[in-house]
Design a protein around this motif. Structure first.
Motif, PDB file in Angstrom:
ATOM      1  N   GLU A  37       8.930  29.559 -12.146  1.00 11.94           N
ATOM      2  CA  GLU A  37      10.242  29.849 -12.733  1.00 11.94           C
ATOM      3  C   GLU A  37      11.362  29.545 -11.733  1.00 11.94           C
ATOM      4  O   GLU A  37      12.393  28.969 -12.109  1.00 11.94           O
ATOM      5  CB  GLU A  37      10.310  31.314 -13.174  1.00 11.94           C
ATOM      6  CG  GLU A  37       9.418  31.618 -14.355  1.00 11.94           C
ATOM      7  CD  GLU A  37       9.289  33.100 -14.662  1.00 11.94           C
ATOM      8  OE1 GLU A  37       8.933  33.415 -15.811  1.00 11.94           O
ATOM      9  OE2 GLU A  37       9.530  33.941 -13.767  1.00 11.94           O
ATOM     10  N   LYS A  41      11.740  25.791 -11.386  1.00  6.94           N
ATOM     11  CA  LYS A  41      12.359  25.233 -12.591  1.00  6.94           C
ATOM     12  C   LYS A  41      13.877  25.347 -12.500  1.00  6.94           C
ATOM     13  O   LYS A  41      14.602  24.402 -12.819  1.00  6.94           O
ATOM     14  CB  LYS A  41      11.832  25.957 -13.833  1.00  6.94           C
ATOM     15  CG  LYS A  41      12.209  25.321 -15.140  1.00  6.94           C
ATOM     16  CD  LYS A  41      11.487  26.019 -16.287  1.00  6.94           C
ATOM     17  CE  LYS A  41      11.668  25.253 -17.577  1.00  6.94           C
ATOM     18  NZ  LYS A  41      10.881  25.832 -18.668  1.00  6.94           N
ATOM     19  N   ASP A  59      -1.303  39.103 -20.427  1.00 11.12           N
ATOM     20  CA  ASP A  59       0.087  39.101 -19.950  1.00 11.12           C
ATOM     21  C   ASP A  59       0.425  37.805 -19.218  1.00 11.12           C
ATOM     22  O   ASP A  59       1.519  37.273 -19.356  1.00 11.12           O
ATOM     23  CB  ASP A  59       0.357  40.295 -19.031  1.00 11.12           C
ATOM     24  CG  ASP A  59       0.427  41.615 -19.794  1.00 11.12           C
ATOM     25  OD1 ASP A  59       0.585  41.569 -21.033  1.00 11.12           O
ATOM     26  OD2 ASP A  59       0.328  42.670 -19.147  1.00 11.12           O
ATOM     27  N   GLU A  69       0.999  34.921 -21.645  1.00  9.17           N
ATOM     28  CA  GLU A  69       2.328  35.035 -22.263  1.00  9.17           C
ATOM     29  C   GLU A  69       3.426  34.604 -21.290  1.00  9.17           C
ATOM     30  O   GLU A  69       4.326  33.835 -21.650  1.00  9.17           O
ATOM     31  CB  GLU A  69       2.551  36.477 -22.711  1.00  9.17           C
ATOM     32  CG  GLU A  69       3.831  36.682 -23.495  1.00  9.17           C
ATOM     33  CD  GLU A  69       3.990  38.137 -23.944  1.00  9.17           C
ATOM     34  OE1 GLU A  69       5.134  38.619 -23.938  1.00  9.17           O
ATOM     35  OE2 GLU A  69       2.977  38.767 -24.296  1.00  9.17           O
ATOM     36  N   LYS A  70       3.356  35.081 -20.056  1.00  7.36           N
ATOM     37  CA  LYS A  70       4.365  34.720 -19.044  1.00  7.36           C
ATOM     38  C   LYS A  70       4.326  33.226 -18.742  1.00  7.36           C
ATOM     39  O   LYS A  70       5.372  32.595 -18.577  1.00  7.36           O
ATOM     40  CB  LYS A  70       4.151  35.526 -17.767  1.00  7.36           C
ATOM     41  CG  LYS A  70       4.494  36.986 -17.917  1.00  7.36           C
ATOM     42  CD  LYS A  70       4.172  37.765 -16.649  1.00  7.36           C
ATOM     43  CE  LYS A  70       4.486  39.238 -16.847  1.00  7.36           C
ATOM     44  NZ  LYS A  70       4.147  40.053 -15.677  1.00  7.36           N
ATOM     45  N   GLU A  90       3.329  30.789 -20.748  1.00  9.09           N
ATOM     46  CA  GLU A  90       3.883  30.055 -21.889  1.00  9.09           C
ATOM     47  C   GLU A  90       5.405  30.089 -21.874  1.00  9.09           C
ATOM     48  O   GLU A  90       6.049  29.074 -22.120  1.00  9.09           O
ATOM     49  CB  GLU A  90       3.336  30.608 -23.204  1.00  9.09           C
ATOM     50  CG  GLU A  90       1.893  30.219 -23.459  1.00  9.09           C
ATOM     51  CD  GLU A  90       1.328  30.778 -24.754  1.00  9.09           C
ATOM     52  OE1 GLU A  90       1.880  31.765 -25.290  1.00  9.09           O
ATOM     53  OE2 GLU A  90       0.315  30.229 -25.222  1.00  9.09           O
ATOM     54  N   LYS A  91       5.983  31.256 -21.576  1.00  9.69           N
ATOM     55  CA  LYS A  91       7.445  31.375 -21.515  1.00  9.69           C
ATOM     56  C   LYS A  91       8.026  30.509 -20.405  1.00  9.69           C
ATOM     57  O   LYS A  91       9.126  29.974 -20.538  1.00  9.69           O
ATOM     58  CB  LYS A  91       7.858  32.831 -21.308  1.00  9.69           C
ATOM     59  CG  LYS A  91       7.705  33.692 -22.530  1.00  9.69           C
ATOM     60  CD  LYS A  91       8.139  35.128 -22.252  1.00  9.69           C
ATOM     61  CE  LYS A  91       7.907  36.011 -23.469  1.00  9.69           C
ATOM     62  NZ  LYS A  91       8.206  37.418 -23.187  1.00  9.69           N
ATOM     63  N   ALA A  92       7.280  30.382 -19.310  1.00 11.08           N
ATOM     64  CA  ALA A  92       7.753  29.612 -18.160  1.00 11.08           C
ATOM     65  C   ALA A  92       7.432  28.122 -18.282  1.00 11.08           C
ATOM     66  O   ALA A  92       7.848  27.319 -17.449  1.00 11.08           O
ATOM     67  CB  ALA A  92       7.141  30.165 -16.874  1.00 11.08           C
ATOM     68  N   GLY A  93       6.687  27.738 -19.313  1.00 12.09           N
ATOM     69  CA  GLY A  93       6.302  26.329 -19.462  1.00 12.09           C
ATOM     70  C   GLY A  93       5.205  25.921 -18.494  1.00 12.09           C
ATOM     71  O   GLY A  93       5.099  24.762 -18.102  1.00 12.09           O
ATOM     72  N   GLU A 103      -5.430  29.306 -25.344  1.00 10.19           N
ATOM     73  CA  GLU A 103      -4.249  28.825 -24.618  1.00 10.19           C
ATOM     74  C   GLU A 103      -4.613  28.222 -23.257  1.00 10.19           C
ATOM     75  O   GLU A 103      -3.799  27.562 -22.628  1.00 10.19           O
ATOM     76  CB  GLU A 103      -3.256  29.983 -24.381  1.00 10.19           C
ATOM     77  CG  GLU A 103      -2.707  30.613 -25.636  1.00 10.19           C
ATOM     78  CD  GLU A 103      -3.578  31.721 -26.188  1.00 10.19           C
ATOM     79  OE1 GLU A 103      -3.127  32.351 -27.173  1.00 10.19           O
ATOM     80  OE2 GLU A 103      -4.697  31.976 -25.681  1.00 10.19           O
TER      81      GLU A 103
END
Length: 141
Positions: A52, A55, A85, A88-89, A91-94, A117
């Protein structure tokens, strides 16, 4: 005369296609791509935070970020309490999470229990080297 004209046209086509290919490669190389090889699922937390931060820092130059999990801790990816968790994190961060198939087989982990995933590659170490050959910045933990 025809030979000279054909030669000139061929030369222009070759020069144009070479210039286009070089420009395309330059654009691809301007992206910063990263791969981290880890043996422990809990390390996903700081790795994803790092992704993150990079990015934000890289802006438009940020490309791809992959995490390869291999080794004895690979079984943790089949435990929803330990991995959900992080998925999910990521995926949100790409960020893509990759599992080493060799480790899954070696430690007798049921591949059908790997979350959808998470991509499984045949050999995580080889995959890491292949990404490095493509210009990825690599770190092993």
């Amino acid at each position: 005369m025809k030979t000279n004209l054909l030669s000139l046209i061929l030369l222009i086509v070759v020069l144009f296609s070479t210039t286009t290919l070089e420009a395309q490669q330059l654009v691809e190389k301007s992206k910063h791509n990263y791969v981290v090889l880890t043996k422990k699922v809990p390390q996903l937390e700081p790795i994803i935070l790092t992704a993150e931060a990079l990015k934000k820092e890289d802006g438009q130059n940020f490309g791809d970020f992959q995490i390869i999990i291999c080794g004895i801790g690979i079984g943790d990816i089949t435990d929803p309490e330990k991995i959900s968790d992080f998925i999910e994190k990521a995926e949100k961060a790409g960020v893509r999470i990759i599992a080493c198939g060799f480790s899954l087989h070696k430690f007798k982990i049921d591949e059908t229990k790997v979350p959808k995933e998470i991509e499984v590659v045949e050999n995580g170490i080889l995959y890491n080297f292949q990404l490095q050959k493509q210009g990825y910045i690599s770190l092993s933990l």
